[in-house]
Write an enzyme that holds these catalytic residues in place. Structure first.
Site, PDB file in Angstrom:
ATOM      1  N   GLN A  89      56.566  17.414  23.851  1.00  0.00           N
ATOM      2  CA  GLN A  89      57.672  17.336  24.810  1.00  0.00           C
ATOM      3  C   GLN A  89      58.869  18.025  24.187  1.00  0.00           C
ATOM      4  O   GLN A  89      59.171  17.797  23.017  1.00  0.00           O
ATOM      5  CB  GLN A  89      57.997  15.862  25.069  1.00  0.00           C
ATOM      6  CG  GLN A  89      59.464  15.522  25.299  1.00  0.00           C
ATOM      7  CD  GLN A  89      59.987  16.069  26.611  1.00  0.00           C
ATOM      8  OE1 GLN A  89      59.233  16.229  27.564  1.00  0.00           O
ATOM      9  NE2 GLN A  89      61.264  16.384  26.662  1.00  0.00           N
ATOM     10  N   THR A  90      59.552  18.871  24.952  1.00  0.00           N
ATOM     11  CA  THR A  90      60.759  19.470  24.398  1.00  0.00           C
ATOM     12  C   THR A  90      61.768  19.789  25.479  1.00  0.00           C
ATOM     13  O   THR A  90      61.401  20.092  26.620  1.00  0.00           O
ATOM     14  CB  THR A  90      60.427  20.739  23.572  1.00  0.00           C
ATOM     15  OG1 THR A  90      61.642  21.341  23.133  1.00  0.00           O
ATOM     16  CG2 THR A  90      59.646  21.748  24.393  1.00  0.00           C
ATOM     17  N   ARG A  91      63.038  19.706  25.120  1.00  0.00           N
ATOM     18  CA  ARG A  91      64.099  20.199  25.999  1.00  0.00           C
ATOM     19  C   ARG A  91      65.007  21.144  25.215  1.00  0.00           C
ATOM     20  O   ARG A  91      66.148  21.379  25.586  1.00  0.00           O
ATOM     21  CB  ARG A  91      64.896  19.036  26.597  1.00  0.00           C
ATOM     22  CG  ARG A  91      65.599  18.173  25.611  1.00  0.00           C
ATOM     23  CD  ARG A  91      66.471  17.143  26.338  1.00  0.00           C
ATOM     24  NE  ARG A  91      67.647  16.781  25.563  1.00  0.00           N
ATOM     25  CZ  ARG A  91      67.697  15.801  24.683  1.00  0.00           C
ATOM     26  NH1 ARG A  91      66.631  15.088  24.432  1.00  0.00           N
ATOM     27  NH2 ARG A  91      68.812  15.528  24.035  1.00  0.00           N
ATOM     28  N   HIS A 104      62.139  25.780  17.129  1.00  0.00           N
ATOM     29  CA  HIS A 104      62.403  26.463  15.863  1.00  0.00           C
ATOM     30  C   HIS A 104      61.257  26.151  14.900  1.00  0.00           C
ATOM     31  O   HIS A 104      60.264  25.531  15.266  1.00  0.00           O
ATOM     32  CB  HIS A 104      63.760  26.043  15.314  1.00  0.00           C
ATOM     33  CG  HIS A 104      64.903  26.452  16.206  1.00  0.00           C
ATOM     34  ND1 HIS A 104      65.170  27.768  16.503  1.00  0.00           N
ATOM     35  CD2 HIS A 104      65.814  25.720  16.896  1.00  0.00           C
ATOM     36  CE1 HIS A 104      66.207  27.836  17.333  1.00  0.00           C
ATOM     37  NE2 HIS A 104      66.611  26.598  17.599  1.00  0.00           N
ATOM     38  N   HIS A 114      59.822  22.406  14.580  1.00  0.00           N
ATOM     39  CA  HIS A 114      58.970  21.896  15.656  1.00  0.00           C
ATOM     40  C   HIS A 114      57.686  22.720  15.795  1.00  0.00           C
ATOM     41  O   HIS A 114      56.655  22.199  16.197  1.00  0.00           O
ATOM     42  CB  HIS A 114      59.758  21.821  16.962  1.00  0.00           C
ATOM     43  CG  HIS A 114      60.763  20.700  16.952  1.00  0.00           C
ATOM     44  ND1 HIS A 114      61.946  20.745  17.634  1.00  0.00           N
ATOM     45  CD2 HIS A 114      60.752  19.511  16.297  1.00  0.00           C
ATOM     46  CE1 HIS A 114      62.615  19.615  17.416  1.00  0.00           C
ATOM     47  NE2 HIS A 114      61.918  18.856  16.610  1.00  0.00           N
ATOM     48  N   ARG A 157      61.596  12.745  15.274  1.00  0.00           N
ATOM     49  CA  ARG A 157      62.775  11.909  15.022  1.00  0.00           C
ATOM     50  C   ARG A 157      63.674  11.923  16.264  1.00  0.00           C
ATOM     51  O   ARG A 157      63.810  12.935  16.931  1.00  0.00           O
ATOM     52  CB  ARG A 157      63.525  12.405  13.790  1.00  0.00           C
ATOM     53  CG  ARG A 157      64.010  13.825  13.893  1.00  0.00           C
ATOM     54  CD  ARG A 157      64.435  14.343  12.552  1.00  0.00           C
ATOM     55  NE  ARG A 157      65.732  13.816  12.160  1.00  0.00           N
ATOM     56  CZ  ARG A 157      66.897  14.312  12.580  1.00  0.00           C
ATOM     57  NH1 ARG A 157      66.932  15.334  13.410  1.00  0.00           N
ATOM     58  NH2 ARG A 157      68.037  13.794  12.155  1.00  0.00           N
ATOM     59  N   HIS A 176      63.467  10.926  19.329  1.00  0.00           N
ATOM     60  CA  HIS A 176      62.863  11.441  20.557  1.00  0.00           C
ATOM     61  C   HIS A 176      63.672  10.999  21.778  1.00  0.00           C
ATOM     62  O   HIS A 176      63.945   9.822  21.953  1.00  0.00           O
ATOM     63  CB  HIS A 176      61.419  10.925  20.678  1.00  0.00           C
ATOM     64  CG  HIS A 176      60.681  11.506  21.843  1.00  0.00           C
ATOM     65  ND1 HIS A 176      59.717  12.476  21.692  1.00  0.00           N
ATOM     66  CD2 HIS A 176      60.772  11.290  23.173  1.00  0.00           C
ATOM     67  CE1 HIS A 176      59.255  12.813  22.886  1.00  0.00           C
ATOM     68  NE2 HIS A 176      59.877  12.109  23.806  1.00  0.00           N
ATOM     69  N   ALA A 177      64.031  11.957  22.619  1.00  0.00           N
ATOM     70  CA  ALA A 177      64.751  11.697  23.878  1.00  0.00           C
ATOM     71  C   ALA A 177      66.084  10.987  23.662  1.00  0.00           C
ATOM     72  O   ALA A 177      66.623  10.371  24.570  1.00  0.00           O
ATOM     73  CB  ALA A 177      63.892  10.910  24.874  1.00  0.00           C
TER      74      ALA A 177
END
Ligand SMILES: [Zn+2]
Length: 387
Positions: A194-196, A200, A203, A289, A291-292
């Site tokens: 999951q990413t927003r 880099h 990740h 680390r 997350h969200a």
């Protein structure tokens, strides 16, 4: 080979096709309409395509209260964040349980119809501190709930068109479609990331560690509503594509998007993100680390710890892959975490978010140990245009 079971047992599909859709469109002409907020439009799409399975509509009072208090639906199924329909109070006043209402997008186009089963007071004093662990109006998730209406409208939905102008249509795959894609590739285990943010080196490393232990990798950016200072989805998508083209094994990597609005609810949202990915057919979910998270509202690893309060195999079903913060170590000459490298901070390539933004605005690439040059160049173009 069998794919992972969707949350609650069955993959929901609330999209009507063919004559059923035409009949609903005809029926909707005589119904009063509710205009959905951007978040509600994304939630309607998530429900319709089965990404929110087992939800078939907007949640009623028993589910709302149970979710806020116990992270479970009223029937005990794990669910961490309320999914509510909260129109403006003057609209809510006209809505009667037992009736159907058209659900329109912001410019009046019909998305679907709700069969209202319940109207109840929106208990924000229950929702906000439980879901967000803070009542600070500076928290974007708290602010969003405070702005919602004071009544919730509940009931199952039937959808004729989940969205009229989908962003990234080629990448906007439904859970049924990603499940087909995984099966066609012969993947029985899949990790999802999951990413927003742009990806880099740190990740990239997590995703590749995950791929070392599963058959496939789904890079699954969130493209629903985000806060205004997050990097726009089209810029991020360009970064993901160039990164995958140059640095990932394409036989093992898929890029598709998820139309969910961010809540910034940290730990609870990590659970939601994991359950959603299970519906997409994913077996392993990367939890990094914070997350969200947003600001300093949550502890660095709270989003990993929250999974421990459940029987993960039985109640969550998807396996969380917990990762520590990773960086490039000049002595190890590779990506490391505190778990794998014995060296101190002086050997690490660390850049603050502010430092990275300053470099990009000045037209300079961050060091290659921090960011791939192809990704940096896209971000430089964006940062300089946004100046
Ligand atoms: Zn080292």
């Amino acid at each position: 080979m069998s794919l992972i079971t969707p949350h609650g047992g069955t993959l929901v599909n609330r999209i009507l096709e063919g004559s059923a859709a035409s009949a609903l469109r005809d029926q909707a002409k005589s119904l009063a309409a509710i205009t959905l907020s951007p978040r509600e439009q994304f939630d309607l799409e998530m429900i319709a395509i089965g990404a929110f399975s087992p939800l078939t509509g907007f949640q009623g009072k028993a589910d709302f209260e149970s979710v806020c208090r116990n992270l479970r639906l009223a029937d005990g199924t794990v669910w961490p964040i309320p999914v509510t329909l909260t129109p403006a109070d003057e609209v809510a006043a006209t809505i009667n349980p037992g009736q159907k209402y058209a659900l329109n997008d912001s410019v009046g186009r019909l998305l679907g119809v709700i069969t209202v089963t319940e109207k109840y007071a929106h208990d924000k004093a229950l929702e906000i501190p439980n879901v967000y662990r803070t009542e600070d109006p500076a928290h974007p998730g708290v602010a969003a709930v405070q702005k919602q209406g004071n009544f919730c409208i509940a009931g199952p939905i039937d959808v004729v068109q989940a969205t009229y102008e989908p962003e990234f249509p080629d990448f906007r795959k439904t859970p049924a479609q990603t499940r087909e894609m995984f099966a066609a590739k012969g993947w029985s285990t899949v990790s999802a990331f999951q990413t927003r943010n742009p990806i880099h080196r740190a990740h990239e490393y997590l995703t590749k560690c995950a791929l070392e232990i599963t058959d496939g990798l789904l890079i699954h950016p969130l493209v629903g509503e985000t806060k205004s200072d997050d990097i726009p989805a089209d810029v991020r998508m360009a970064c993901y594509k160039v990164l995958i083209d140059n640095y990932y094994n394409k036989d093992r990597t898929l890029l598709t998007v998820m139309p969910l609005a961010m809540r910034y609810a940290g730990p609870r949202e990590a659970i939601l993100h994991a359950l959603i990915r299970k519906n997409y057919g994913v077996t392993h979910f990367i939890v990094g680390r914070d997350h969200a998270g947003v600001g300093n509202y949550y502890g660095t690893y709270d989003a990993q710890k929250i999974f421990e309060q459940f029987d993960i195999a039985k109640e969550i079903g998807i396996t969380p892959l917990n990762f520590e913060h990773s960086t490039w170590c000049k002595t190890c000459e590779g990506m490391v975490s505190a778990k794998t490298c014995p060296h101190g901070p002086e050997t690490k390539v660390f850049l603050s978010g502010t430092k990275v933004r300053d470099l990009l605005k000045a037209g300079q690439r961050p060091p290659m140990e921090f960011s791939r040059p192809e990704v940096a160049d896209i971000l430089i173009k964006w940062a300089q245009a946004a100046k």
